[in-house]
Design a protein around this motif. Structure first.
Motif, PDB file in Angstrom:
ATOM      1  N   GLY A 205       0.827  -1.190   0.000  1.00  0.00           N
ATOM      2  CA  GLY A 205       0.000   0.000   0.000  1.00  0.00           C
ATOM      3  C   GLY A 205       0.865   1.245   0.000  1.00  0.00           C
ATOM      4  N   TYR A 206       0.272   2.356  -0.375  1.00  0.00           N
ATOM      5  CA  TYR A 206       1.016   3.617  -0.348  1.00  0.00           C
ATOM      6  C   TYR A 206       0.063   4.798  -0.302  1.00  0.00           C
ATOM      7  CZ  TYR A 206       0.195   4.309  -5.431  1.00  0.00           C
ATOM      8  OH  TYR A 206      -0.369   4.505  -6.673  1.00  0.00           O
ATOM      9  N   SER A 207       0.570   5.909   0.194  1.00  0.00           N
ATOM     10  CA  SER A 207      -0.205   7.145   0.208  1.00  0.00           C
ATOM     11  C   SER A 207       0.107   7.925  -1.056  1.00  0.00           C
ATOM     12  CB  SER A 207       0.127   7.975   1.450  1.00  0.00           C
ATOM     13  OG  SER A 207       1.518   8.215   1.554  1.00  0.00           O
ATOM     14  N   SER A 208      -0.920   8.250  -1.813  1.00  0.00           N
ATOM     15  CA  SER A 208      -0.744   8.887  -3.108  1.00  0.00           C
ATOM     16  C   SER A 208      -1.167  10.343  -3.062  1.00  0.00           C
ATOM     17  CB  SER A 208      -1.549   8.145  -4.181  1.00  0.00           C
ATOM     18  OG  SER A 208      -1.494   8.837  -5.412  1.00  0.00           O
ATOM     19  N   ALA A 209      -0.190  11.245  -3.186  1.00  0.00           N
ATOM     20  CA  ALA A 209      -0.506  12.676  -3.214  1.00  0.00           C
ATOM     21  C   ALA A 209      -1.314  13.031  -4.458  1.00  0.00           C
ATOM     22  CB  ALA A 209       0.782  13.490  -3.164  1.00  0.00           C
ATOM     23  N   ILE A 210      -0.914  12.477  -5.620  1.00  0.00           N
ATOM     24  CA  ILE A 210      -1.581  12.856  -6.872  1.00  0.00           C
ATOM     25  C   ILE A 210      -2.992  12.287  -6.959  1.00  0.00           C
ATOM     26  CG2 ILE A 210       0.593  13.167  -8.120  1.00  0.00           C
ATOM     27  CD1 ILE A 210       0.088  10.485  -9.500  1.00  0.00           C
ATOM     28  N   SER A 211      -3.316  11.320  -6.102  1.00  0.00           N
ATOM     29  CA  SER A 211      -4.680  10.781  -6.141  1.00  0.00           C
ATOM     30  C   SER A 211      -5.705  11.826  -5.743  1.00  0.00           C
ATOM     31  CB  SER A 211      -4.808   9.561  -5.234  1.00  0.00           C
ATOM     32  OG  SER A 211      -4.749   9.928  -3.867  1.00  0.00           O
ATOM     33  N   ASN A 212      -5.264  12.897  -5.095  1.00  0.00           N
ATOM     34  CA  ASN A 212      -6.194  13.965  -4.729  1.00  0.00           C
ATOM     35  C   ASN A 212      -6.745  14.698  -5.942  1.00  0.00           C
ATOM     36  OD1 ASN A 212      -6.482  14.431  -1.683  1.00  0.00           O
ATOM     37  ND2 ASN A 212      -4.281  14.103  -1.901  1.00  0.00           N
ATOM     38  N   TYR A 213      -6.037  14.641  -7.063  1.00  0.00           N
ATOM     39  CA  TYR A 213      -6.543  15.353  -8.247  1.00  0.00           C
ATOM     40  C   TYR A 213      -6.526  14.533  -9.526  1.00  0.00           C
ATOM     41  CZ  TYR A 213      -1.495  16.617  -8.305  1.00  0.00           C
ATOM     42  OH  TYR A 213      -0.118  16.609  -8.257  1.00  0.00           O
ATOM     43  N   MET A 263      -5.519  20.252  -7.320  1.00  0.00           N
ATOM     44  CA  MET A 263      -6.960  20.117  -7.134  1.00  0.00           C
ATOM     45  C   MET A 263      -7.701  21.323  -7.698  1.00  0.00           C
ATOM     46  SD  MET A 263      -6.901  18.476  -3.286  1.00  0.00           S
ATOM     47  CE  MET A 263      -8.664  18.181  -3.151  1.00  0.00           C
ATOM     48  N   GLU A 264      -7.152  22.497  -7.486  1.00  0.00           N
ATOM     49  CA  GLU A 264      -7.769  23.705  -8.036  1.00  0.00           C
ATOM     50  C   GLU A 264      -7.760  23.657  -9.559  1.00  0.00           C
ATOM     51  OE1 GLU A 264      -7.429  28.168  -6.605  1.00  0.00           O
ATOM     52  OE2 GLU A 264      -5.768  27.708  -7.978  1.00  0.00           O
ATOM     53  N   ILE A 265      -6.659  23.219 -10.145  1.00  0.00           N
ATOM     54  CA  ILE A 265      -6.526  23.172 -11.599  1.00  0.00           C
ATOM     55  C   ILE A 265      -7.591  22.278 -12.237  1.00  0.00           C
ATOM     56  CG2 ILE A 265      -5.045  22.331 -13.478  1.00  0.00           C
ATOM     57  CD1 ILE A 265      -2.647  23.367 -11.770  1.00  0.00           C
ATOM     58  N   VAL A 266      -7.867  21.127 -11.624  1.00  0.00           N
ATOM     59  CA  VAL A 266      -8.839  20.204 -12.223  1.00  0.00           C
ATOM     60  C   VAL A 266     -10.276  20.508 -11.807  1.00  0.00           C
ATOM     61  CG1 VAL A 266      -7.104  18.373 -12.404  1.00  0.00           C
ATOM     62  CG2 VAL A 266      -8.629  18.434 -10.403  1.00  0.00           C
ATOM     63  N   GLY A 267     -10.491  21.609 -11.077  1.00  0.00           N
ATOM     64  CA  GLY A 267     -11.841  22.057 -10.787  1.00  0.00           C
ATOM     65  C   GLY A 267     -12.458  21.545  -9.506  1.00  0.00           C
ATOM     66  N   LEU A 268     -11.655  20.982  -8.620  1.00  0.00           N
ATOM     67  CA  LEU A 268     -12.181  20.559  -7.329  1.00  0.00           C
ATOM     68  C   LEU A 268     -12.283  21.767  -6.400  1.00  0.00           C
ATOM     69  CD1 LEU A 268     -10.148  17.258  -7.025  1.00  0.00           C
ATOM     70  CD2 LEU A 268     -12.627  17.431  -7.264  1.00  0.00           C
ATOM     71  N   PRO A 269     -13.197  21.728  -5.409  1.00  0.00           N
ATOM     72  CA  PRO A 269     -13.470  22.907  -4.582  1.00  0.00           C
ATOM     73  C   PRO A 269     -12.407  23.173  -3.524  1.00  0.00           C
ATOM     74  CG  PRO A 269     -14.824  21.086  -3.854  1.00  0.00           C
ATOM     75  CD  PRO A 269     -14.101  20.604  -5.079  1.00  0.00           C
ATOM     76  N   VAL A 270     -11.203  23.477  -4.000  1.00  0.00           N
ATOM     77  CA  VAL A 270     -10.082  23.775  -3.110  1.00  0.00           C
ATOM     78  C   VAL A 270      -9.312  24.943  -3.690  1.00  0.00           C
ATOM     79  CG1 VAL A 270      -7.859  22.938  -2.264  1.00  0.00           C
ATOM     80  CG2 VAL A 270      -9.825  21.446  -2.202  1.00  0.00           C
ATOM     81  N   SER A 271      -8.977  25.905  -2.843  1.00  0.00           N
ATOM     82  CA  SER A 271      -8.115  26.997  -3.282  1.00  0.00           C
ATOM     83  C   SER A 271      -6.671  26.668  -2.928  1.00  0.00           C
ATOM     84  CB  SER A 271      -8.527  28.308  -2.602  1.00  0.00           C
ATOM     85  OG  SER A 271      -8.180  28.262  -1.230  1.00  0.00           O
ATOM     86  N   ARG A 272      -5.757  27.526  -3.349  1.00  0.00           N
ATOM     87  CA  ARG A 272      -4.343  27.314  -3.048  1.00  0.00           C
ATOM     88  C   ARG A 272      -3.982  27.749  -1.631  1.00  0.00           C
ATOM     89  NH1 ARG A 272      -1.030  29.978  -7.916  1.00  0.00           N
ATOM     90  NH2 ARG A 272      -3.010  30.939  -8.511  1.00  0.00           N
ATOM     91  N   THR A 273      -4.962  28.178  -0.852  1.00  0.00           N
ATOM     92  CA  THR A 273      -4.688  28.710   0.480  1.00  0.00           C
ATOM     93  C   THR A 273      -4.118  27.633   1.403  1.00  0.00           C
ATOM     94  OG1 THR A 273      -6.546  30.241   0.233  1.00  0.00           O
ATOM     95  CG2 THR A 273      -5.664  29.925   2.456  1.00  0.00           C
ATOM     96  N   VAL A 274      -2.978  27.939   2.013  1.00  0.00           N
ATOM     97  CA  VAL A 274      -2.342  27.063   3.002  1.00  0.00           C
ATOM     98  C   VAL A 274      -2.009  27.909   4.225  1.00  0.00           C
ATOM     99  CG1 VAL A 274      -1.383  25.378   1.385  1.00  0.00           C
ATOM    100  CG2 VAL A 274      -0.109  27.463   1.877  1.00  0.00           C
TER     101      VAL A 274
END
Length: 308
Positions: A205-213, A263-274
């Motif tokens: 198993g692994y944690s996938s960062a890119i799976s978020n988008y 995530m923002e680029i592909v249209g998911l409801p997330v801004s770049r705010t950190v």
């Protein structure tokens, strides 16, 4: 009786969406978790590294766990992140239990680079505070050696080991000695890059960062790995994975910030705010990522419509 089956496959680590005022966007988080579930990820881990665990108040942590448990609703294993100072880690473990989590990932304790006995006592105190499943995390100032992990194996609550260090010699020692006692998760930044080296050791198993988008890319890659489809893996490396990884390495904190940008680029409801000290992705790097994703989605179209 508690199910001690460790999570395997592709683990989803949702970010914590923030609105323009810097507060948690619960609607955004709900949508993001639902997206990962619809895309077939095998487990969900909220309020961990990608979720800016280090910057969440106690109340925010509890609200995320409560919301996450409700959204996941038992469809896949649901885990949280605990760690930091010992009393806080125990409290977060109990909050996770309160809302019905299956378990938690133990992030490193605050600052102190402890001896092996200290690391052992830290983990022991956390895992014995509840009956939830626990995954220890080899990272930063909490790297357990073989003898420590053997001692920790005595606790049935500990079902997995996640590696975020990349010490191949230690990983070979651990997996050869402890084998099926634990589930083994690759937690290296952009784990797809290293998964072909981890999989033969028993990491399932692994944690996938890119799976978020681009979760369909994660799934395509993992399926190719399991099938030993070298051509597909090489194509994905050249077209998507390595170009994204090169951007990730350009600035500290991009392991989190670049996910939100994608995530923002592909249209998911997330801004770049950190939240500081993490900084948002620079405009030129954002544009680089946008072009990579546009090409990737043209060549490897997902089932859902995405316009960039």
């Amino acid at each position: 009786m508690t199910n001690r089956q460790p999570p395997s496959g592709i683990a989803g680590f949702p970010v914590t969406p923030l609105n323009e005022n810097g507060n948690i966007d619960e609607q955004g988080l709900t949508a993001n978790i639902e997206f990962l579930l619809e895309e077939g990820l095998d487990s969900i881990f909220v309020a961990c590294g990608a979720g800016e665990f280090h910057n969440l108040s106690d109340d925010e942590f509890e609200s995320i766990v409560k919301l996450g448990a409700s959204v996941v609703g038992g469809r896949v294993p649901f885990y949280t992140g605990v760690g930091g100072n010992l009393s806080g880690a125990v409290e977060k473990a109990k909050i996770s239990e309160k809302y019905g989590a299956d378990g938690y990932l133990i992030l490193p304790p605050y600052l102190i680079d402890g001896e092996q006995e200290g690391i052992y006592q830290y983990y022991k105190t956390v895992v014995t505070s509840t009956d939830l499943n626990a995954i220890i995390y080899q990272r930063a100032n909490a790297i357990s050696n073989l003898e420590t992990v053997k001692r920790l194996a005595e606790f049935p609550q500990i079902v997995g080991v996640k590696d975020g260090v990349g010490n191949t010699e230690l990983n070979i020692e651990l997996t050869r000695e402890l084998g099926d006692r634990f589930g083994w998760l690759n937690g290296m930044p952009l784990a797809e890059v290293t998964m072909p080296a981890y999989h033969p050791l028993g990491f399932n198993g692994y944690s996938s960062a890119i799976s978020n988008y681009i979760p369909h890319i994660s799934r395509k890659f993992y399926n190719a790995l399991l099938a030993d489809d070298q051509k597909t893996m090489n194509d994905l490396y050249q077209d998507v994975i390595l170009p994204i990884n090169r951007i990730r390495r350009k600035r500290k904190g991009y392991a989190v910030a670049l996910i939100k940008a994608g995530m923002e680029i592909v249209g998911l409801p997330v801004s770049r705010t950190v939240r500081p000290p993490v900084v948002p992705v620079k405009d030129e790097h954002y544009e680089e990522l946008k072009q990579i994703l546009k090409s990737a989605l043209d060549k490897y179209p997902p089932n859902r419509k995405v316009e960039i």
